[in-house]
Design an enzyme around this catalytic site. Structure first.
Site, PDB file in Angstrom:
ATOM      1  N   GLU A 243       0.746  -1.170  -0.056  1.00 30.80           N
ATOM      2  CA  GLU A 243       0.217   0.057  -0.006  1.00 30.80           C
ATOM      3  C   GLU A 243       0.912   1.166  -0.104  1.00 30.80           C
ATOM      4  O   GLU A 243       1.629   1.510   0.902  1.00 30.80           O
ATOM      5  CB  GLU A 243      -0.930  -0.146   1.303  1.00 30.80           C
ATOM      6  CG  GLU A 243      -2.088   0.941   1.033  1.00 30.80           C
ATOM      7  CD  GLU A 243      -1.911   2.176   1.333  1.00 30.80           C
ATOM      8  OE1 GLU A 243      -1.990   3.304   0.341  1.00 30.80           O
ATOM      9  OE2 GLU A 243      -1.283   2.747   2.480  1.00 30.80           O
ATOM     10  N   CYS A 277      -1.636   9.440   2.862  1.00 31.88           N
ATOM     11  CA  CYS A 277      -1.483   8.705   1.474  1.00 31.88           C
ATOM     12  C   CYS A 277      -2.677   9.141   0.433  1.00 31.88           C
ATOM     13  O   CYS A 277      -2.643   9.279  -0.848  1.00 31.88           O
ATOM     14  CB  CYS A 277      -1.164   7.371   1.120  1.00 31.88           C
ATOM     15  SG  CYS A 277      -2.583   6.349   2.184  1.00 31.88           S
TER      16      CYS A 277
END
EC number: 1.2.1.71
Length: 492
Positions: A243, A277
């Site tokens: 991720e 993110c």
């Protein structure tokens, strides 16, 4: 002693690491990194503990994990302060992180049964069964922006599935990793089931290079994720869940309530000092007078955002970045964009030398070409103007990343079009890009990663499916396939 290996606290044999508060400079934690030999010891401990842990009933493993949830609740204030002081984020935001850690445990337990539990379907001559089995020894690499919550999203489902773990926190948040590990210790995990190794690049390289790993679960930057992918290439026997970051677009269409749209944009771009993110990095704004009014209001409100310390009262919206170096990198990125032709609308400023307190920056890049497709991990928002919605989608998709994307618009038809054409794992409508649901997948495509490390979908990569055809008795079929002869006649 700052490493937890095989049920004991031990002293690292690597370099000394000192962690300071990124705003005040106060020393918060210090200890020695794990060297390669200690990383190997942690792996051997995890391997030795795996058979017994995997053979426990799910209920027995669940008891330990729920005990950890209770410890998070009873130690919430202390862990909140540790995370806030170490990362620089305000107390209010660190508290939401600990709450998310607690809430995801119950969801992870439910997800195991729904997504990776056992299923059985009857057949005329028996049954077909589906079960799931743990991989074995997994390495978990944690990030610094959510040092408790994001590693937790890997560790909890991996333990529930029956895996054993070697956990390496970010070298920028060793104190948070230490504090969380001590709660797991109190939860009564057997020796070797969860091991903690502190360290930076050398420790991480030693961990990812272990031949006896069965998989690696990573949350962090795209550059590091790419390195891990190359390192594990040609090893299909190892599960690799990545991720990574994003160069995330937010499209602003016609809006009736400009302040509401500005609020959503600030939540998308500047929360956590831009260190999520999913934060909006690129803002696409429709040309025209309404777009002009929105942009002027966005700059005016963003200009009032003053970063503060973790315990300031009243609490600030944003705190410091993870380090002064990280803050300076954002300033450098802004200067480079300005040199390429960008028009600064709001200049990011370091409030004080030697700290990571950085004000937000906004720069318009309309008409500028040759821009790097990189994630700037901080409070810097780039703006482009567009003429029509098709153009906005093309501009939004012009990235190698594919994590999050958002649309602010009253028109459902435009959102439906975006759903069909967007290249992103998370696509939101009239909601901040930084919002996420634990019951929904969290992750992206392209340079943003592969698997989905949320509480619900993490179960998918923490266990592998085993299919079985079963019968409690064996009989000769009444009808045989052509060419088979089981008669009593002797063939001469």
């Amino acid at each position: 002693m700052t490493l937890w290996i095989n049920g004991d606290w031990v002293t690292g044999q690597g370099a000394l690491r000192v962690k300071r508060n990124p705003v005040s400079g106060e020393v918060l934690w210090q200890g020695n990194d794990a060297d390669a030999a200690q990383v190997g010891q942690a792996c051997r401990a995890a391997r030795a503990a795996f058979p017994r842990w995997a053979r426990l009933s799910f209920g027995d493993r669940q008891v330990r994990v729920e005990r950890f949830a209770g410890l998070l609740e009873s130690n919430k204030a202390e862990l909140t302060a540790i995370i806030a002081r170490e990362t620089g984020k305000p107390r209010w935001e660190a508290a939401t992180e600990v709450t998310a850690m607690i809430n995801k445990i119950a969801i992870s337990i439910k997800a195991y049964h729904v997504r990776t539990g056992e299923q059985r379907s009857e057949m005329p001559d028996g049954a077909a069964s589906l079960r799931h089995r743990p991989h074995g020894v997994l390495a978990v690499f944690g990030p610094y922006n959510f040092p408790g919550h994001l590693p937790n999203g890997h560790i909890v489902p991996a333990l529930l599935a029956g895996n054993t773990i070697i956990f390496k926190p970010s070298e920028l948040t060793p104190w948070s990793g230490d504090a969380v590990m001590r709660l797991w210790q109190q939860a009564g995990l057997p020796p070797g089931v969860l091991n903690l190794v502190q360290g930076g690049r050398e420790t991480g390289q030693a961990l990812s290079a272990l031949e006896d790993l069965d998989g690696l679960l990573f949350t962090g930057s795209a550059n590091t994720g790419y390195q891990l992918h190359r390192q594990l290439s040609g090893q299909p026997e190892k599960i690799l869940a990545l991720e990574m970051g994003g160069n995330n677009p937010l499209i602003i269409d016609e809006v009736a309530d400009i302040d509401a749209a500005v609020h959503l944009t600030i939540q998308s771009a500047f929360v956590t000092a831009g260190q999520r993110c999913t934060c909006a990095r690129r803002l696409f704004l429709k040309s025209g007078t309404q777009g002009d009014a929105f942009l002027a209001r966005l700059v005016a409100v963003s200009q009032r955002l003053t970063p503060g310390t973790w315990d300031d009262e009243p609490q600030p919206f944003i705190g410091g970045l993870i380090s002064e170096q990280a803050a300076q990198q954002v300033v450098t990125a802004w200067q480079e964009l300005e040199a390429m032709g960008g028009r600064t609308l709001l200049a990011p400023r370091l409030l004080q030398a030697g700290t990571s307190l950085l004000t937000p920056g906004i720069i318009e890049m309309t008409g500028v070409t040759g821009l790097p497709d990189e994630e700037v991990f901080g409070p810097l928002l780039r703006v482009w103007r567009y003429d029509n919605f098709d153009e906005a989608i093309r501009m939004a998709n012009n990235t190698r990343f594919g994590l999050s994307c958002g649309l602010v618009s009253p028109e459902r038809e435009k959102f439906d079009q975006l759903l069909l054409e967007a290249r992103a794992g998370i696509v939101n409508w009239n909601k901040p890009l930084t919002g996420a649901a634990s019951t929904a997948p969290f992750g992206g495509i392209g340079a943003s990663g592969n698997h989905r490390p949320s509480a619900w979908y993490a179960a998918d990569y923490c266990a592998w499916p085993m299919a079985s055809l079963e019968s409690d008795s064996l009989t000769l079929p009444a009808t045989l396939n052509p060419g088979l002869d089981f008669s009593d006649e002797v063939v001469r």
